[in-house]
Motif scaffolding. Structure first.
Motif, PDB file in Angstrom:
ATOM      1  N   LEU A 179       0.754  -1.183  -0.069  1.00 29.35           N
ATOM      2  CA  LEU A 179      -0.272  -0.218   0.325  1.00 29.35           C
ATOM      3  C   LEU A 179       1.087   1.331   0.098  1.00 29.35           C
ATOM      4  O   LEU A 179       0.247   2.045  -0.060  1.00 29.35           O
ATOM      5  CB  LEU A 179      -0.940   0.075   1.138  1.00 29.35           C
ATOM      6  CG  LEU A 179      -2.351  -0.693   1.554  1.00 29.35           C
ATOM      7  CD1 LEU A 179      -2.674  -0.746   2.423  1.00 29.35           C
ATOM      8  CD2 LEU A 179      -3.327  -0.128   0.090  1.00 29.35           C
ATOM      9  N   HIS A 180       2.071   1.375   0.844  1.00 27.70           N
ATOM     10  CA  HIS A 180       3.242   2.693   0.847  1.00 27.70           C
ATOM     11  C   HIS A 180       4.035   2.715   0.383  1.00 27.70           C
ATOM     12  O   HIS A 180       4.790   3.849   0.996  1.00 27.70           O
ATOM     13  CB  HIS A 180       2.239   2.869   2.138  1.00 27.70           C
ATOM     14  CG  HIS A 180       1.065   2.709   3.209  1.00 27.70           C
ATOM     15  ND1 HIS A 180      -0.054   3.016   2.604  1.00 27.70           N
ATOM     16  CD2 HIS A 180       1.226   2.017   4.150  1.00 27.70           C
ATOM     17  CE1 HIS A 180      -1.064   2.642   3.477  1.00 27.70           C
ATOM     18  NE2 HIS A 180      -0.540   1.974   4.302  1.00 27.70           N
ATOM     19  N   HIS A 184       4.186   0.254  -4.104  1.00 27.58           N
ATOM     20  CA  HIS A 184       3.421   0.934  -4.441  1.00 27.58           C
ATOM     21  C   HIS A 184       2.368   0.497  -5.632  1.00 27.58           C
ATOM     22  O   HIS A 184       1.413   1.306  -5.664  1.00 27.58           O
ATOM     23  CB  HIS A 184       3.351   2.496  -3.917  1.00 27.58           C
ATOM     24  CG  HIS A 184       2.365   3.763  -3.921  1.00 27.58           C
ATOM     25  ND1 HIS A 184       1.314   3.365  -2.848  1.00 27.58           N
ATOM     26  CD2 HIS A 184       2.125   4.521  -4.782  1.00 27.58           C
ATOM     27  CE1 HIS A 184       0.150   4.343  -3.046  1.00 27.58           C
ATOM     28  NE2 HIS A 184       0.687   4.947  -3.817  1.00 27.58           N
ATOM     29  N   GLU A 288      -6.299   1.830   6.362  1.00 29.60           N
ATOM     30  CA  GLU A 288      -5.751   1.578   5.381  1.00 29.60           C
ATOM     31  C   GLU A 288      -6.017   1.165   4.043  1.00 29.60           C
ATOM     32  O   GLU A 288      -5.449   1.884   2.908  1.00 29.60           O
ATOM     33  CB  GLU A 288      -4.767   1.280   6.205  1.00 29.60           C
ATOM     34  CG  GLU A 288      -3.363   1.642   6.800  1.00 29.60           C
ATOM     35  CD  GLU A 288      -2.000   0.857   7.385  1.00 29.60           C
ATOM     36  OE1 GLU A 288      -1.402   0.643   6.344  1.00 29.60           O
ATOM     37  OE2 GLU A 288      -2.324  -0.125   8.391  1.00 29.60           O
ATOM     38  N   THR A 291      -8.937   4.001   2.653  1.00 32.13           N
ATOM     39  CA  THR A 291      -8.294   5.231   2.021  1.00 32.13           C
ATOM     40  C   THR A 291      -6.499   5.670   0.919  1.00 32.13           C
ATOM     41  O   THR A 291      -5.690   5.729   0.309  1.00 32.13           O
ATOM     42  CB  THR A 291      -7.910   6.738   3.297  1.00 32.13           C
ATOM     43  OG1 THR A 291      -6.541   5.292   4.011  1.00 32.13           O
ATOM     44  CG2 THR A 291      -9.286   6.340   3.917  1.00 32.13           C
ATOM     45  N   GLY A 292      -5.406   4.404   1.548  1.00 29.05           N
ATOM     46  CA  GLY A 292      -4.257   4.543   0.792  1.00 29.05           C
ATOM     47  C   GLY A 292      -3.694   4.996   1.633  1.00 29.05           C
ATOM     48  O   GLY A 292      -2.571   4.687   1.404  1.00 29.05           O
ATOM     49  N   ARG A 293      -3.984   5.628   2.497  1.00 29.54           N
ATOM     50  CA  ARG A 293      -2.990   6.740   3.448  1.00 29.54           C
ATOM     51  C   ARG A 293      -1.921   5.504   4.676  1.00 29.54           C
ATOM     52  O   ARG A 293      -2.626   4.237   5.457  1.00 29.54           O
ATOM     53  CB  ARG A 293      -3.621   7.555   4.095  1.00 29.54           C
ATOM     54  CG  ARG A 293      -3.548   8.523   5.691  1.00 29.54           C
ATOM     55  CD  ARG A 293      -4.234   9.184   5.288  1.00 29.54           C
ATOM     56  NE  ARG A 293      -3.251  10.439   6.472  1.00 29.54           N
ATOM     57  CZ  ARG A 293      -2.812  11.099   7.532  1.00 29.54           C
ATOM     58  NH1 ARG A 293      -2.962  10.282   8.013  1.00 29.54           N
ATOM     59  NH2 ARG A 293      -2.448  11.769   8.068  1.00 29.54           N
ATOM     60  N   ASP A 326      -9.257   5.906  -1.258  1.00 32.03           N
ATOM     61  CA  ASP A 326      -8.151   5.551  -2.211  1.00 32.03           C
ATOM     62  C   ASP A 326      -8.505   5.974  -3.896  1.00 32.03           C
ATOM     63  O   ASP A 326      -9.232   5.274  -4.338  1.00 32.03           O
ATOM     64  CB  ASP A 326      -7.342   3.913  -1.799  1.00 32.03           C
ATOM     65  CG  ASP A 326      -6.082   3.390  -2.441  1.00 32.03           C
ATOM     66  OD1 ASP A 326      -6.039   4.827  -3.648  1.00 32.03           O
ATOM     67  OD2 ASP A 326      -4.781   3.047  -2.014  1.00 32.03           O
TER      68      ASP A 326
END
Length: 396
Positions: A179-180, A184, A288, A291-293, A326
């Motif tokens: 994800l991060h 990515h 997560e 949102t993908g954050r 996201d």
């Protein structure tokens, strides 16, 4: 006179026989004592030799061709031990080129064992006390746990001052990295349904730890970087270095993870730690996935650094939910399903532990949102699949 002599002889005979019996019994007692001491000394010697061998890494050699089917737990509840020289050869002398990841107190290497069996070797760093605690914790918990959504521990090794843990190798790395991290761009494979599948995989692993294990197991370090994915994106929980048994400890006696953004309120203040602490961490992972954050962004304004503080104002408003999604999953799900997942996340991250749901309730809420072929109970109509396919073709 003759009668007196006869009595004296009988008395002397009785005394001699009694003395002889005492001597025999004494010799038998001494013999038993000598045998007991010899046996005790032999066992002690074996224990000392075994301990010395462990401290030097001289563990018995495993046949690596059998690692793929190795049982984590023997009848004596001991984890298999592996020679250091074998690990050294399998990791090309722990080359940085095959590093899979690293944390504050460990580094993980990809290992190619005999017969081409792949494994992940974790080398524990940090202070000796920290090493010992994490090493013993991983052995005590993973050595006794077997579940499809919990990573398998294959073996261990101690060499000098270093400790090593050997796990099954999971091809797609961690959810956090996907994800991060540097991979990515590969996160496009994480469709809405795939993200929900990962969520229920994690929930199933937690349900096993919280409700099947006796006493319950509390992870305290549940985070996306500890969720590992195999070739089919089945999720497995790892990271038992901070785990405790439920009802045993509070913050004053437990060692806690220092990962920012995932700690519940009771982890921060001196309160009893329960399974609800893991439910909070699960809520962070759910956010997560939505949102993908990252859980914590130090570069943002103070009031928005935590993913909970940043997302909460939008989570409870249906019209605002798309604003925090996201971008890679925008408009790819049923809006009702999105609202349901958002509602579950809000409950999981409640400041008051008693307001958070049980993980079994979370699982019950999320399973109907995942297609049957991905492990859920959602039945997708063929026409819907066809329409989605046509929409994708038109977009392309």
């Amino acid at each position: 006179m003759v009668q007196g002599l006869h009595l004296n002889k009988e008395t002397i005979m009785a005394i001699c026989i009694s003395g002889l019996l005492v001597i025999i019994l004494s010799l038998c007692a001494i013999l038993v004592w000598i045998l007991w001491r010899r046996k005790h000394r032999d066992y002690g010697s074996k224990d000392i030799q075994s301990s010395d061998a462990a401290s030097k890494g001289h563990f018995f050699t495993l046949s690596y061709s059998r690692l793929s089917s190795l049982k984590m737990l023997s009848k004596r509840e001991l984890v298999a031990t592996i020679e250091y020289s074998k690990l050294e050869a399998a990791t090309n002398n722990f080359s940085e080129d095959i590093t899979l990841g690293e944390g504050s107190a460990s580094r993980v290497y990809k290992a190619c064992l005999d017969m081409g069996v792949l494994a992940a070797v974790k080398k524990l760093d940090g202070s000796k006390q920290e090493q010992e605690r994490m090493f013993v914790n991983e052995l005590n918990f993973l050595g006794r746990i077997k579940h499809r959504n919990i990573v398998s521990l294959l073996g261990c090794c101690i060499h000098g001052e270093s400790s090593f843990l050997v796990y099954e190798y999971l091809q797609n790395g961690s959810l956090g990295e996907l994800l991060h991290g540097t991979s990515h761009g590969l996160a496009s494979v994480l469709t809405w349904h795939m993200r929900m599948k990962i969520a229920i995989d994690v929930a199933r692993g937690l349900e096993y730890l919280h409700e099947t294990c006796k006493p319950p197991v509390i992870l305290q370090d549940l985070k996306s970087s500890n969720i590992l994915l195999d070739a089919d994106y089945n999720a497995k929980i790892s990271g038992f270095g901070f785990a405790i048994h439920g009802g045993k400890q509070n913050k004053s006696s437990a060692q806690l993870s220092d990962a920012p953004g995932i700690a519940s309120l009771e982890n921060v203040i001196d309160e009893k730690i329960t399974e609800k602490s893991d439910v909070y961490a699960f809520g962070i992972i759910l956010l997560e996935l939505l949102t993908g954050r990252k859980p914590f962004l130090e570069s943002t304004p103070l009031q928005c650094q935590s993913i909970v503080a940043w997302a909460m104002p939008n989570l409870t408003h249906r019209s605002k939910l798309p604003d925090i999604l996201d971008a890679r999953i925008q408009d790819t799900m049923d809006p009702k399903h999105l609202c349901q997942v958002a509602a579950v996340a809000v409950l999981c991250v409640q400041p008051e532990p008693s307001y958070r749901p049980l993980i079994s309730d979370v699982l019950h809420s999320l399973t109907p949102l995942v297609p049957i072929e991905l492990g859920g109970t959602l039945s997708i109509a063929p026409t819907a699949d066809k329409n989605c396919s046509e929409e994708r073709n038109m977009d392309s």
